[in-house]
Design an enzyme around this catalytic site. Structure first.
Site, PDB file in Angstrom:
ATOM      1  N   ALA A  75     -45.871 -24.421 -34.177  1.00  0.00           N
ATOM      2  CA  ALA A  75     -44.577 -24.150 -33.536  1.00  0.00           C
ATOM      3  C   ALA A  75     -43.465 -24.845 -34.307  1.00  0.00           C
ATOM      4  O   ALA A  75     -43.220 -26.036 -34.123  1.00  0.00           O
ATOM      5  CB  ALA A  75     -44.590 -24.625 -32.091  1.00  0.00           C
ATOM      6  N   GLY A  76     -42.856 -24.089 -35.229  1.00  0.00           N
ATOM      7  CA  GLY A  76     -41.694 -24.611 -35.968  1.00  0.00           C
ATOM      8  C   GLY A  76     -40.502 -23.760 -35.583  1.00  0.00           C
ATOM      9  O   GLY A  76     -39.790 -24.054 -34.620  1.00  0.00           O
ATOM     10  N   SER A  77     -40.325 -22.638 -36.290  1.00  0.00           N
ATOM     11  CA  SER A  77     -39.255 -21.703 -35.920  1.00  0.00           C
ATOM     12  C   SER A  77     -39.471 -21.202 -34.493  1.00  0.00           C
ATOM     13  O   SER A  77     -38.520 -21.039 -33.734  1.00  0.00           O
ATOM     14  CB  SER A  77     -39.267 -20.491 -36.867  1.00  0.00           C
ATOM     15  OG  SER A  77     -39.165 -20.908 -38.198  1.00  0.00           O
ATOM     16  N   GLY A 133     -34.497 -28.039 -39.025  1.00  0.00           N
ATOM     17  CA  GLY A 133     -33.554 -27.807 -37.914  1.00  0.00           C
ATOM     18  C   GLY A 133     -33.280 -26.336 -37.652  1.00  0.00           C
ATOM     19  O   GLY A 133     -32.383 -25.988 -36.886  1.00  0.00           O
ATOM     20  N   GLU A 153     -27.641 -30.869 -34.169  1.00  0.00           N
ATOM     21  CA  GLU A 153     -28.517 -31.202 -35.304  1.00  0.00           C
ATOM     22  C   GLU A 153     -28.156 -30.363 -36.527  1.00  0.00           C
ATOM     23  O   GLU A 153     -28.080 -30.864 -37.652  1.00  0.00           O
ATOM     24  CB  GLU A 153     -29.975 -30.952 -34.881  1.00  0.00           C
ATOM     25  CG  GLU A 153     -30.959 -31.087 -36.022  1.00  0.00           C
ATOM     26  CD  GLU A 153     -32.423 -31.125 -35.571  1.00  0.00           C
ATOM     27  OE1 GLU A 153     -32.687 -31.349 -34.368  1.00  0.00           O
ATOM     28  OE2 GLU A 153     -33.287 -30.956 -36.432  1.00  0.00           O
TER      29      GLU A 153
END
Ligand SMILES: Cc1cc2nc3c(=O)[nH]c(=O)nc-3n(C[C@H](O)[C@H](O)[C@H](O)COP(=O)(O)OP(=O)(O)OC[C@H]3O[C@@H](n4cnc5c(N)ncnc54)[C@H](O)[C@@H]3O)c2cc1C
Length: 386
Positions: free
Chosen positions: A137-139, A370, A249
């Site tokens: 789970a990044g993007s 980010g 961020e």
């Protein structure tokens, strides 16, 4: 660059004075150590309280919580000046402290949480990290698999986080957890976790391409028990809260990257005067002069997108489109500038003793961290009705 050059209609004389004082601090306390800290792959923890003592970790937080009561542009000034220290990793670690892990505490936290975490973070006596990303789970933040299950009044947390800046040294983490499986975007919650909680374990310090002086951790949480008071904000609203956090961020991340590009540009300009080939300074070859002209123009355009978005944010708007555009464009400019700088410096750019290579390595992160370029385009496209 002089104060008048950097001054735009967005900034006041107070911002100029703040810029001068941060610049003096950075030049005296940070820049002389940048090479050593980059080579060591770390900077000392006491940089945080030193920054805190000068008020730099709480510039835009209100005085009631120990901040300086400045506006949002004050924190951008910090990011721009920190970028000039010559160590992207250090600047990033401080940005995580001031503008990523702590804004949700101010916005959503209880008085107890503000006292326990935000105030010491502003003083620099507690170091913070932010735990969103996981191996799967990044993007796709909504695919977070770390679970929080209620047991009496406690929460029991199990899962894994990756690529966590400051994770090896942090005293606490602002953590995103799935607390309800079937509730979709309403199934996530934020927690504040002291890193000495049994069950919290830093399993690896990750080796990186750039940003060498910052630490990046892999974290495993096994049957980590948290009291009810560790919940930050409303249960089930963690996804929306972290999307809010990501706006700030992205803005400070790209502001720092553009300031890094400005520093690289200044180094290139000086080199264009001093390096001679075929009987003249390379800056007198039109190809090099035009490269520099393009770099300067793109930096200026990117900076103005950031300032405009920050100004709107500061005045109560939630300018997701403007922030996404500033992040997308600014990240690409930062990388283009770093790449052109490698060309302008020729063979010297490839040598580790010349800082141009570091700017090239460090800047690459902003197109990923980010929220990637592709995610920014997705957001912009959706907001354009696609
Ligand atoms: C040095 C470093 C520090 C970091 N610090 C932190 C931190 O402190 N805390 C934290 O939580 N995270 C941190 N991160 C994580 C960072 O935010 C993620 O790496 C980033 O969001 C991308 O996620 P991913 O790496 O999983 O890539 P993925 O999501 O796997 O993406 C892979 C590729 O697919 C593309 N892609 C994905 N989805 C789509 C789509 N829908 N449409 C088109 N293209 C798509 C992406 O743009 C990318 O090009 C850090 C990362 C790095 C490298």
């Amino acid at each position: 660059m002089s104060q008048t050059e950097i001054r735009s209609s967005f900034f006041t004389e107070e911002h100029d004075a703040l810029r001068a004082s941060i610049r003096a601090f950075v030049e005296k306390e940070l820049t002389p150590h940048a090479e050593e800290w980059e080579a060591a792959g770390n900077f000392p923890d006491d940089v945080f309280p030193k920054l805190g003592k000068n008020g730099f970790l709480g510039l835009s937080y209100p005085q009631e919580v120990g901040g300086q009561g400045g506006d949002y542009l004050s924190t951008l000034v910090l990011k721009e000046e920190m970028a000039r220290c010559g160590s992207g990793g250090l600047a990033m670690a401080v940005a995580v402290q001031t503008d990523m892990a702590t804004p949700p505490i101010h916005k959503f936290g209880t008085k107890e949480q503000v006292d326990e975490y935000l105030k010491p973070a502003i003083q620099g006596t507690k170091i913070a990290c932010l735990g969103i990303t996981e191996p799967d789970a990044g993007s796709d933040v909504a695919n977070i698999q770390t679970t929080g299950v209620k047991d009496g009044s406690d929460w029991v947390i199990n899962g894994r986080k990756i690529f966590i800046t400051n994770g090896c040294r942090a005293h606490f983490c602002t953590l995103v957890v799935r607390t309800d499986q079937p509730s979709g975007y309403n199934g996530f919650s934020l927690f504040l976790v002291p890193t000495d909680t049994p069950g919290w374990q830093v399993t690896r310090r990750l080796d990186k391409l750039g940003m060498h002086s910052s630490d990046t951790a892999e974290i495993v949480m096994e049957d980590m028990r948290l009291p009810a008071g560790a919940l930050l904000g409303e249960e089930g609203k963690g996804f929306q809260q972290i999307m809010w956090e990501l706006q700030g961020e992205r803005l400070v991340g790209v502001a720092g990257s553009i300031a890094g590009a400005q520093l690289t540009f200044e180094r290139c300009l000086a080199y264009a005067h001093e390096r001679t080939t075929f009987g003249k300074p390379i800056g007198k070859h039109q190809v090099i002069a035009h490269k520099l002209a393009t770099m300067a123009s793109e930096i200026e355009a990117a900076r103005r997108l950031v300032y405009d978005a920050a100004w709107k944010f500061n005045n109560g708007a939630y300018p997701v489109k403007e922030i996404s555009m500033a992040k997308l464009y600014g990240a690409q400019v930062a990388c283009r500038v770093a790449n052109e700088a490698m060309q302008i410096f020729g063979g010297a750019s490839y040598m580790m003793e010349v800082p141009i290579q570091r700017g090239w390595r460090d800047s690459r992160l902003i197109r990923i961290g980010g929220g990637t370029d592709e995610v920014m385009r997705e957001i912009i496209a959706k907001l354009k009705g696609l």
